[in-house]
Design a protein around this motif. Structure first.
Motif, PDB file in Angstrom:
ATOM      1  N   GLU A 104      42.116  33.409  32.674  1.00 22.69           N
ATOM      2  CA  GLU A 104      40.898  33.875  33.335  1.00 22.69           C
ATOM      3  C   GLU A 104      40.562  35.298  32.912  1.00 22.69           C
ATOM      4  OE1 GLU A 104      40.669  35.295  37.616  1.00 22.69           O
ATOM      5  OE2 GLU A 104      39.727  33.316  37.795  1.00 22.69           O
ATOM      6  N   ALA A 105      41.592  36.136  32.774  1.00 22.21           N
ATOM      7  CA  ALA A 105      41.374  37.523  32.359  1.00 22.21           C
ATOM      8  C   ALA A 105      40.779  37.579  30.954  1.00 22.21           C
ATOM      9  CB  ALA A 105      42.692  38.296  32.404  1.00 22.21           C
ATOM     10  N   TYR A 106      41.336  36.798  30.026  1.00 19.27           N
ATOM     11  CA  TYR A 106      40.785  36.752  28.671  1.00 19.27           C
ATOM     12  C   TYR A 106      39.342  36.248  28.698  1.00 19.27           C
ATOM     13  CZ  TYR A 106      45.129  37.737  26.131  1.00 19.27           C
ATOM     14  OH  TYR A 106      46.245  38.342  25.601  1.00 19.27           O
ATOM     15  N   SER A 123      54.536  28.333  39.666  1.00 20.09           N
ATOM     16  CA  SER A 123      54.366  29.783  39.521  1.00 20.09           C
ATOM     17  C   SER A 123      53.990  30.152  38.087  1.00 20.09           C
ATOM     18  CB  SER A 123      55.657  30.509  39.915  1.00 20.09           C
ATOM     19  OG  SER A 123      56.744  30.094  39.089  1.00 20.09           O
ATOM     20  N   VAL A 124      54.555  29.423  37.105  1.00 19.68           N
ATOM     21  CA  VAL A 124      54.244  29.683  35.699  1.00 19.68           C
ATOM     22  C   VAL A 124      52.819  29.246  35.401  1.00 19.68           C
ATOM     23  CG1 VAL A 124      54.812  29.071  33.322  1.00 19.68           C
ATOM     24  CG2 VAL A 124      56.637  29.538  34.956  1.00 19.68           C
ATOM     25  N   ARG A 125      52.419  28.097  35.937  1.00 20.23           N
ATOM     26  CA  ARG A 125      51.042  27.628  35.752  1.00 20.23           C
ATOM     27  C   ARG A 125      50.047  28.635  36.315  1.00 20.23           C
ATOM     28  NH1 ARG A 125      50.748  22.347  34.168  1.00 20.23           N
ATOM     29  NH2 ARG A 125      52.570  21.031  34.535  1.00 20.23           N
ATOM     30  N   GLU A 126      50.389  29.214  37.466  1.00 20.47           N
ATOM     31  CA  GLU A 126      49.498  30.166  38.111  1.00 20.47           C
ATOM     32  C   GLU A 126      49.359  31.429  37.265  1.00 20.47           C
ATOM     33  OE1 GLU A 126      46.891  31.780  40.907  1.00 20.47           O
ATOM     34  OE2 GLU A 126      47.583  29.723  40.546  1.00 20.47           O
ATOM     35  N   LYS A 127      50.465  31.902  36.695  1.00 15.97           N
ATOM     36  CA  LYS A 127      50.408  33.077  35.829  1.00 15.97           C
ATOM     37  C   LYS A 127      49.568  32.787  34.584  1.00 15.97           C
ATOM     38  CE  LYS A 127      54.782  35.156  37.293  1.00 15.97           C
ATOM     39  NZ  LYS A 127      56.160  35.525  36.910  1.00 15.97           N
ATOM     40  N   ALA A 128      49.757  31.607  34.017  1.00 12.93           N
ATOM     41  CA  ALA A 128      48.976  31.233  32.835  1.00 12.93           C
ATOM     42  C   ALA A 128      47.492  31.183  33.175  1.00 12.93           C
ATOM     43  CB  ALA A 128      49.450  29.884  32.309  1.00 12.93           C
ATOM     44  N   GLY A 179      46.251  46.308  26.836  1.00 13.68           N
ATOM     45  CA  GLY A 179      46.018  47.309  27.871  1.00 13.68           C
ATOM     46  C   GLY A 179      44.874  46.927  28.791  1.00 13.68           C
ATOM     47  N   GLU A 180      43.804  46.388  28.220  1.00 17.34           N
ATOM     48  CA  GLU A 180      42.655  45.977  29.033  1.00 17.34           C
ATOM     49  C   GLU A 180      43.010  44.791  29.920  1.00 17.34           C
ATOM     50  OE1 GLU A 180      38.853  47.227  26.223  1.00 17.34           O
ATOM     51  OE2 GLU A 180      40.100  45.509  25.643  1.00 17.34           O
ATOM     52  N   ILE A 181      43.779  43.864  29.386  1.00 20.71           N
ATOM     53  CA  ILE A 181      44.205  42.716  30.185  1.00 20.71           C
ATOM     54  C   ILE A 181      45.129  43.180  31.312  1.00 20.71           C
ATOM     55  CG2 ILE A 181      45.580  40.610  30.177  1.00 20.71           C
ATOM     56  CD1 ILE A 181      42.923  40.150  28.957  1.00 20.71           C
ATOM     57  N   SER A 182      46.045  44.083  30.996  1.00 17.12           N
ATOM     58  CA  SER A 182      46.978  44.594  32.003  1.00 17.12           C
ATOM     59  C   SER A 182      46.229  45.285  33.136  1.00 17.12           C
ATOM     60  CB  SER A 182      47.961  45.582  31.357  1.00 17.12           C
ATOM     61  OG  SER A 182      48.696  44.964  30.329  1.00 17.12           O
ATOM     62  N   ALA A 183      45.227  46.085  32.775  1.00 16.32           N
ATOM     63  CA  ALA A 183      44.441  46.791  33.787  1.00 16.32           C
ATOM     64  C   ALA A 183      43.697  45.798  34.679  1.00 16.32           C
ATOM     65  CB  ALA A 183      43.447  47.738  33.108  1.00 16.32           C
ATOM     66  N   TYR A 184      43.148  44.759  34.074  1.00 17.43           N
ATOM     67  CA  TYR A 184      42.417  43.734  34.838  1.00 17.43           C
ATOM     68  C   TYR A 184      43.358  43.031  35.812  1.00 17.43           C
ATOM     69  CZ  TYR A 184      39.605  39.596  35.865  1.00 17.43           C
ATOM     70  OH  TYR A 184      38.904  38.600  36.512  1.00 17.43           O
ATOM     71  N   LEU A 185      44.567  42.735  35.359  1.00 16.67           N
ATOM     72  CA  LEU A 185      45.544  42.035  36.198  1.00 16.67           C
ATOM     73  C   LEU A 185      46.269  42.978  37.150  1.00 16.67           C
ATOM     74  CD1 LEU A 185      47.163  39.704  33.488  1.00 16.67           C
ATOM     75  CD2 LEU A 185      45.532  39.034  35.278  1.00 16.67           C
TER      76      LEU A 185
END
Length: 263
Positions: free
Chosen positions: A118-120, A108-113, A134-140
């Motif tokens: 990917e977002a970055y 689960s931690v690997r998946e979050k990472a 904020g931009e990363i949060s919106a994307y996720l």
């Protein structure tokens, strides 16, 4: 790490090196390992600070000893490099390999990472700049508070992120690009120059605090707790900054790898 030797010690260890490299004397090899075993303690202590408590320091030391033995076997006296620097990277790499094989990071931690990386990668490629939380949060599609929690959860995984192989069939890692290694052929040389330039550009895009953490951790060799004291921030905040920096760098280098494979 204070590895300064007196002239007598330097001459003595140089003689042992010659006995090992020129004559293959196993007793000389044993003396070299005993002489440099403190490097294992040093590297192990630094890595252990950012790892979960269930990771045994004895296990880390065992992996590190294997790295030290490998360094003694492969070190080239003619290159003029400091063995301490070379061995530290070999030891660190062996410990990272051991941790990876033990699969100590939950799926689960690997998946979050992976999602954050990917977002970055996507957003910074789109905007050609360092993107905000904020931009990363919106994307996720999560709140900024949830994003900060995600970063905290993947912080232990990010300690080894730059040690992942550049290509699956090779042992060369992203961080070895920062170490003086001899290129084996012109193609490797061009590839390494390209990846070094990509890494340099990626570091330039980090925020000022993230660059400071990366510099102090990977180049000045301070522990995360020592960096917290230097920057007057909490250890958890330093851990977050380190995690974000590594995830940004992974995203950038992931794009560089894709472009390299297309050429």
């Amino acid at each position: 790490m204070d590895s300064t030797l007196s002239d007598t010690q330097t001459n003595g260890i140089a003689s042992v090196w010659r006995s090992w490299k020129a004559a293959g004397d196993p007793e000389a090899k044993r003396k070299l390992i005993e002489h440099y075993v403190s490097l294992v303690d040093y590297v192990t202590s630094r890595l252990a600070i950012g790892l979960p408590r269930n990771v045994s320091k004895d296990d880390l030391a065992s992996y590190g000893i294997m790295g030290l033995i490998d360094a003694v076997d492969k070190f080239d006296l003619e290159r003029g490099l400091q063995f301490e620097t070379y061995a530290s990277w070999r030891i660190r790499g062996a410990i990272i390999d051991g941790l990876r094989q033990a699969d100590w990071v939950p799926r689960s931690v690997r998946e979050k990472a992976r999602k954050i990386e990917e977002a970055y990668q996507r957003l910074e490629q789109q905007h050609l700049r360092s993107v905000t939380d904020g931009e990363i949060s919106a994307y996720l599609q999560v709140s900024e508070q949830e994003f900060q929690q995600m970063v905290q959860e993947v912080s232990v995984a990010s300690l080894v992120s730059l040690e992942d192989p550049i290509r699956e069939e090779e042992s060369e890692t992203r961080m070895t690009l920062l170490v003086d290694e001899r290129a084996k052929n012109p193609e490797d040389s061009v590839r390494d120059i390209y990846l070094k330039e990509s890494l340099a550009k990626a570091i330039e895009r980090l925020t000022e605090k993230e660059r400071t953490v990366v510099s102090l951790f990977y180049f000045e060799e301070l522990s995360l707790s020592e960096i917290a004291e230097v920057m007057s921030l909490s250890p958890s905040r330093i851990s977050q900054l380190h995690s974000k920096a590594i995830l940004r760098l992974r995203g950038h280098l992931g794009r560089a790898k894709e472009q390299l494979m297309q050429q």
